[in-house]
Design a protein around this motif. Structure first.
Motif, short mmCIF file in Angstrom:
data_model
loop_
_atom_site.label_atom_id
_atom_site.label_comp_id
_atom_site.label_asym_id
_atom_site.label_seq_id
_atom_site.Cartn_x
_atom_site.Cartn_y
_atom_site.Cartn_z
N MET A 97 -75.43 -9.08 -41.77
CA MET A 97 -76.37 -7.97 -41.97
C MET A 97 -75.85 -7.08 -43.11
O MET A 97 -75.17 -6.09 -42.89
N ALA A 99 -78.02 -5.65 -45.19
CA ALA A 99 -79.07 -4.69 -45.51
C ALA A 99 -78.72 -3.29 -45.01
O ALA A 99 -78.01 -3.13 -44.02
N VAL A 101 -80.30 -0.61 -43.14
CA VAL A 101 -81.45 -0.45 -42.25
C VAL A 101 -81.58 1.02 -41.90
O VAL A 101 -80.60 1.64 -41.48
N ALA A 102 -82.77 1.57 -42.06
CA ALA A 102 -82.97 3.00 -41.75
C ALA A 102 -82.72 3.24 -40.27
O ALA A 102 -83.21 2.50 -39.41
N ASP A 103 -81.94 4.26 -39.97
CA ASP A 103 -81.66 4.59 -38.57
C ASP A 103 -82.89 5.19 -37.89
O ASP A 103 -83.05 5.06 -36.67
N PRO A 130 -84.63 0.44 -33.83
CA PRO A 130 -83.71 -0.43 -33.11
C PRO A 130 -82.52 -0.78 -34.00
O PRO A 130 -82.66 -0.87 -35.21
N LEU A 133 -78.17 -5.23 -35.58
CA LEU A 133 -76.82 -5.81 -35.45
C LEU A 133 -76.30 -5.65 -34.03
O LEU A 133 -75.78 -6.60 -33.44
N ALA A 155 -70.64 -1.87 -43.40
CA ALA A 155 -70.69 -0.43 -43.15
C ALA A 155 -70.24 0.32 -44.38
O ALA A 155 -69.26 -0.05 -45.03
N ALA A 156 -70.98 1.32 -44.74
CA ALA A 156 -70.59 2.22 -45.81
C ALA A 156 -70.08 3.48 -45.15
O ALA A 156 -70.78 4.09 -44.35
N GLU A 157 -68.86 3.83 -45.44
CA GLU A 157 -68.26 4.99 -44.75
C GLU A 157 -67.69 5.98 -45.75
O GLU A 157 -67.28 5.61 -46.86
N LYS A 168 -66.93 1.40 -35.22
CA LYS A 168 -68.24 0.78 -35.43
C LYS A 168 -68.20 -0.71 -35.06
O LYS A 168 -69.11 -1.23 -34.42
N ARG A 171 -68.38 -0.90 -31.38
CA ARG A 171 -69.69 -0.48 -30.89
C ARG A 171 -70.75 -1.56 -31.11
O ARG A 171 -71.63 -1.77 -30.29
N LYS A 172 -70.66 -2.25 -32.26
CA LYS A 172 -71.68 -3.23 -32.61
C LYS A 172 -71.42 -4.60 -31.99
O LYS A 172 -72.30 -5.45 -31.98
#
Ligand code: CTP
Ligand code: CA
Length: 228
Positions: A97, A99, A101-103, A130, A133, A155-157, A168, A171-172
């Motif tokens: 993933m 992409a 994705v808008a939260d 939703p 991931l 992830a961009a952090e 993360k 969590r994922k």
């Protein structure tokens, strides 16, 4: 060319890659979006194809040429991306993933163009999208087939990049999390990237700044190892 000389170590593997950034419509002409160019996801697709994989690319709002040999599914919103990814991962060996994705999405999409009025503008109400991931990780944890054997997130952090990334990853419920440091033009729309890959059951792998193809190859090395 730049892609020749790679091993065919992904031959016969079916891979799903999401790329780009979703757009969440407000009305027929306006949307909430993000700065993802799709370059990293497309680099993942090209390198996987060069290594012999069968690639389905779920692309959201990118202005990039289709990688030769990939099945490209174009989507706009997070909900469309979820549908396309869940369908594509049936029979897939791995999903990445990449992409953005808008939260959130606007709670309501107006059928007609919102007009400027003399009154103060209405606030935009948002609802949660939703988490695709996390949903894949949850299906695998619960043994709800079909699910891909290997699940990779990006992830961009900012701030404490590694601590945020570790939390993360857990969590994922994914196997690998590619963590970029963002800010000051560090990743978006650039041909190069630097990252650290967090591994659920192993040591992190540092990827020095370089072409997005190089980062992609390190991801595929790790994926190929887990599929072997
Ligand atoms: N992702 C997803 N569905 C979402 C949001 C994110 O599948 N609704 C995926 C992204 O494609 C990426 C990973 O989750 O691979 C991490 O995205 P990120 O935005 O960093 O994580 P979030 O859980 O949304 O956390 P936050 O934005 O609060 O940092
Ligand atoms: Ca997010």
């Amino acid at each position: 060319g730049v892609l020749s000389g790679r091993p065919a170590d992904l031959a016969g593997r079916r891979l799903v890659i999401s790329a780009g950034g979703t757009r969440e419509a407000l009305d027929p002409v306006r949307f909430l979006g993000n700065r993802s160019s799709g370059l990293q996801g497309y680099a993942l697709a090209r390198t996987a194809l060069a290594r012999g994989a069968e690639v389905t690319l779920v692309a959201a709002n990118v202005a990039l040429p289709d990688p030769a040999g990939a099945t490209v599914i174009r989507v706009e919103s997070a909900l469309e991306m979820r549908e396309a990814v869940l369908e594509a991962v049936e029979n897939a060996d791995a999903v990445v993933m990449a992409a953005a994705v808008a939260d959130f999405r606007p709670a309501r999409r107006s059928d007609s163009k919102v007009k400027k009025t003399s009154a103060e503008p209405d606030p935009i109400h948002l609802v949660k999208n939703p988490d695709i991931l996390a949903e894949l990780g949850e299906r695998r944890r619960e043994g709800l087939k079909p699910y891909p054997q290997v699940i990779v997130g990006f992830a961009a952090e900012t701030d404490d990049v590694l601590a945020n990334g570790r939390a993360k990853l857990a969590r994922k419920g994914c196997d690998l999390l590619v963590v970029n440091q963002v800010g000051e033009n560090l990743a978006f729309g650039r041909p190069d990237n630097a990252a650290v890959v967090l591994v659920a059951d192993g040591d992190p792998v540092e990827i020095p700044r370089g072409p997005k193809e190089d980062l992609a190859d390190v991801v595929w090395d790790l994926v190929a190892g887990r599929l072997a």
